[in-house]
Design an enzyme around this catalytic site. Structure first.
Site, PDB file in Angstrom:
ATOM      1  N   ASP A 131      13.879  46.778  74.276  1.00  0.00           N
ATOM      2  CA  ASP A 131      13.017  47.454  75.247  1.00  0.00           C
ATOM      3  C   ASP A 131      11.662  47.705  74.597  1.00  0.00           C
ATOM      4  O   ASP A 131      11.576  48.390  73.571  1.00  0.00           O
ATOM      5  CB  ASP A 131      13.653  48.775  75.678  1.00  0.00           C
ATOM      6  CG  ASP A 131      13.410  49.080  77.145  1.00  0.00           C
ATOM      7  OD1 ASP A 131      12.250  48.970  77.573  1.00  0.00           O
ATOM      8  OD2 ASP A 131      14.376  49.427  77.842  1.00  0.00           O
ATOM      9  N   ASP A 153       8.457  47.591  79.469  1.00  0.00           N
ATOM     10  CA  ASP A 153       8.341  48.807  80.273  1.00  0.00           C
ATOM     11  C   ASP A 153       6.958  48.901  80.924  1.00  0.00           C
ATOM     12  O   ASP A 153       5.950  48.541  80.330  1.00  0.00           O
ATOM     13  CB  ASP A 153       8.566  50.007  79.340  1.00  0.00           C
ATOM     14  CG  ASP A 153       8.651  51.323  80.066  1.00  0.00           C
ATOM     15  OD1 ASP A 153       9.562  51.476  80.895  1.00  0.00           O
ATOM     16  OD2 ASP A 153       7.816  52.208  79.789  1.00  0.00           O
ATOM     17  N   GLU A 190       8.812  45.400  83.996  1.00  0.00           N
ATOM     18  CA  GLU A 190       9.080  46.446  84.988  1.00  0.00           C
ATOM     19  C   GLU A 190       7.835  46.639  85.838  1.00  0.00           C
ATOM     20  O   GLU A 190       6.810  47.107  85.351  1.00  0.00           O
ATOM     21  CB  GLU A 190       9.447  47.755  84.279  1.00  0.00           C
ATOM     22  CG  GLU A 190       9.740  48.892  85.248  1.00  0.00           C
ATOM     23  CD  GLU A 190       9.807  50.245  84.561  1.00  0.00           C
ATOM     24  OE1 GLU A 190      10.606  51.082  85.001  1.00  0.00           O
ATOM     25  OE2 GLU A 190       9.041  50.473  83.608  1.00  0.00           O
ATOM     26  N   HIS A 218      18.969  52.573  84.098  1.00  0.00           N
ATOM     27  CA  HIS A 218      18.978  53.892  83.466  1.00  0.00           C
ATOM     28  C   HIS A 218      18.139  54.918  84.211  1.00  0.00           C
ATOM     29  O   HIS A 218      18.160  56.098  83.850  1.00  0.00           O
ATOM     30  CB  HIS A 218      18.435  53.770  82.037  1.00  0.00           C
ATOM     31  CG  HIS A 218      17.022  53.292  81.981  1.00  0.00           C
ATOM     32  ND1 HIS A 218      16.656  52.019  82.358  1.00  0.00           N
ATOM     33  CD2 HIS A 218      15.877  53.907  81.611  1.00  0.00           C
ATOM     34  CE1 HIS A 218      15.346  51.876  82.210  1.00  0.00           C
ATOM     35  NE2 HIS A 218      14.856  53.011  81.767  1.00  0.00           N
ATOM     36  N   ASP A 219      17.404  54.498  85.225  1.00  0.00           N
ATOM     37  CA  ASP A 219      16.493  55.393  85.938  1.00  0.00           C
ATOM     38  C   ASP A 219      16.973  55.767  87.331  1.00  0.00           C
ATOM     39  O   ASP A 219      16.198  56.345  88.111  1.00  0.00           O
ATOM     40  CB  ASP A 219      15.104  54.738  86.069  1.00  0.00           C
ATOM     41  CG  ASP A 219      14.298  54.820  84.786  1.00  0.00           C
ATOM     42  OD1 ASP A 219      14.577  55.716  83.964  1.00  0.00           O
ATOM     43  OD2 ASP A 219      13.391  54.000  84.606  1.00  0.00           O
TER      44      ASP A 219
END
Length: 623
Positions: A129, A236, A294, A371-372
């Site tokens: 990440d 990200d 993302e 994860h969000d």
């Protein structure tokens, strides 16, 4: 030049990492030589919650290594490891203090090297990440930047002087409101200026306008790890690097707050494609590294395509969030005021981002958990009874496994892990966003708003996906850790939902996922690469679509092109639904049509004309 770089063919127009994309014929993809990542199954590991190897209550990299065979048996091709770089953990590692060190509870750099090697030995790949829109305030770059206005790294972050109103009151440079229910500017006493942060004040934004800063990002955060053998990055907040540099106030759209939502000021900015193309050219393409970005606040497919066009040589693929954001009240003030929606709306979002790549050199992704967000079976399925939980979790697996694009699974999705129990209080919610939005509702003094926010958090909150993984229903803390104090509470239902209980049970969610992933790979031409055809768009109970691809057909000594079709029929309700006309939709006779897979129990064959039971899914094929 390293051997790894020398052996890589870099991208050129119409290619991605050296591989030609599929061609198109009448809107249907014809498969040629494709990069590995298109048909791969990616599995996101949230390291704090996956497996603790040393009993300190935190998951770690050695724990992940110990379970790699589990991932191989599931059908995983690539592990995506969420942030493990050193960090104060104000936002669970999305606030990096050192890109070349590992947060000690997770392990060491050597552990990542071991993980990379162990993945490769099993035929899997590993991506990390990458968080480079911002750093932690504890990062050495920011410490230098804030030390004085003439420091060489001052311009590596975004600093602005104060404004003042008519009464001489100090004001922030703009009225922008950030993502964690807070303003985007923080006053720094040392140099008497504000710094910009789209997220928490602990996460100052890097200034991508600065050439030296960008080069340091490529060298210290990307090439450093690519040289160690990792295979790429999930990147990200990738469309937020280029801000609108006039730094103007946003329109007042929420008069309750002095700060206002302003994503148009920092998403898809004027230099964003220049920056990402440069990132690819300088750091990704020379290694043949895979990239998945993302993207947020996208207006539609026409805005997404430039990021994933092979000719543009920017990103291999992206996460677009219009579907997974269903139910939220937006990204800012009312985000956690839950908004019910119809199945037809979900279908529309899925169809839009299944079909936008047709006739293009772009690519798409498939996912419904990360994860969000809250757990998919709570949000899109039905957990009102154990039977509906299991059946709907399988139908969601069927849905995901039959969609076009690269499939991403989130840890625990494959066993149907569920949200926190509703009787857990706000103290069990550890996430900075959850706490900030709840705190805002408390400070408002509005009891209804507070109740609505808590209700929304119980469905949508980021904490649900971060509960410890449930390995064993008979072990302490579900087999996640031997510690008496895991970093997050283990779900009360772990004795009922866990890997050990489901392994080998042909009727379990886990074993169905394994079957679905095998079929996806066996028939990648139609499931991974096939064209998506939306059917019964307005039906609010049944979810039906066709997948099809062109295949060569030999007849009378000549070869022509035929259609390979798969009809996906799902009941997204608790009520029995009538079956669709399978033969008509597949355009074939009864002798050509067959049931490929069903979520129903083994004793129920899923015949062509048989009604669909509650939350049942089936796939019929003409091959």
């Amino acid at each position: 030049m390293s051997q790894r770089i020398a052996d890589t063919v870099t991208g050129s127009s119409g290619t991605c990492n050296g591989y030609p994309h599929t061609t198109q014929q009448n809107g249907v993809r014809l498969i040629g030589k494709e990069p590995w990542w298109k048909s791969a199954v990616f599995y996101q590991v949230y390291p704090a919650s996956f497996k603790d190897s040393n009993g300190d209550g935190w998951g770690d990299i050695p724990g992940l290594i110990s379970e790699l065979d589990y991932l191989v048996n599931l059908g995983v091709d690539c592990v995506w490891l969420s942030p493990v770089f050193d960090s104060p953990q104000k936002d669970m590692g999305y606030d990096v203090s050192d890109y070349q060190a590992i947060y000690p509870p997770y392990g060491t750099v050597e552990d990542v090297e071991t993980l990379t090697r162990q993945c490769h030995e099993r035929g899997m790949k590993l991506i990390l990440d990458l968080v480079v829109n911002h750093t932690s305030v504890e990062h050495a770059w920011f410490k230098e930047s804030r030390s004085s206005k003439d420091n060489p790294k001052r311009d590596w972050y975004i600093w602005k002087p104060a404004r003042y109103d008519s009464q001489g009151q100090r004001l922030a440079p703009t009225n922008w409101r950030g993502y964690f229910a807070c303003p985007t500017w923080t006053w720094d006493e040392t140099t008497q200026e504000y710094y910009l942060h789209l997220y928490a004040s602990d996460q100052p934004d890097l200034n991508w306008e600065n050439d030296e800063c960008r080069e340091a990002i490529y060298q210290d955060t990307m090439r450093f790890w690519l040289d160690k053998g990792v295979d790429g990055f999930r990147i990200d907040t990738v469309n937020k690097y280029s801000k609108r540099t006039e730094y103007a106030d946003a329109p007042v759209t929420d008069p309750r707050w002095e700060s206002q939502p302003a994503p148009e000021m920092w998403c898809n900015g004027p230099r964003i494609h220049e920056f990402i193309h440069e990132m690819n050219r300088k750091a990704l393409a020379p290694y043949g590294a895979v990239s998945v970005g993302e993207l947020s606040n996208m207006a539609g497919p026409s805005d997404v395509l430039p990021y994933v066009s092979a000719a543009a040589q920017e990103l291999d693929m992206v996460f677009e969030f219009s579907m997974i954001r269903l139910g939220t009240g937006g990204g800012f003030g009312p985000k956690y005021i839950y908004q019910p929606y119809a199945l037809s709306r979900l279908k529309s979002h899925v169809a839009q981002f299944q079909t936008f790549i047709e006739g293009t050199d772009g690519w798409t992704t498939v996912f419904c958990e990360n994860h969000d967000n809250g757990r998919a079976v709570n949000r899109f399925g039905n957990v009102s009874t154990p039977e509906l939980w299991a059946t709907s979790a399988k139908t969601l697996a069927l849905w995901q496994a039959t969609l076009t694009g690269t499939l991403f699974l989130y840890q625990g999705q494959e066993i149907g892990m569920v949200n926190m129990p509703r009787d857990w209080g706000i103290d069990e919610y550890k996430d900075v966003e959850s706490q900030n939005f709840h705190g805002d509702a408390v400070r408002s003094g509005d009891k209804q708003r507070l109740a609505d926010t808590m209700h929304g958090l119980q469905i949508l909150g980021r904490d649900h996906a971060r509960l410890p993984f449930q390995w064993d229903g008979q072990a302490k803390n579900a087999g996640f850790t031997t510690s008496d104090h895991p970093w997050m509470r283990v779900h009360d239902e772990f004795p009922k939902i866990n890997v050990r209980k489901q392994s080998g049970d042909p009727e379990s969610v886990l074993e169905f996922w394994k079957k679905a992933l095998r079929l996806r790979k066996q028939h990648a031409d139609v499931f991974v690469f096939g064209a998506f055809r939306h059917l019964e768009e307005q039906d609010e109970k049944r979810y039906v679509y066709m997948k099809e691809c062109n295949v060569p057909v030999a007849e009378h000594g000549a070869t022509s092109t035929g259609k390979k079709r798969a009809l996906v029929v799902m009941n997204w309700s608790e009520q029995v639904q009538k079956q669709v006309d399978v033969l008509h939709l597949l355009d074939c006779g009864e002798e050509q049509a067959r049931l490929l897979v069903t979520t129903a129990a083994a004793e129920r064959p899923g015949r062509l004309g048989e009604d669909l039971q509650a939350w049942e899914g089936r796939v019929y094929v003409n091959f």
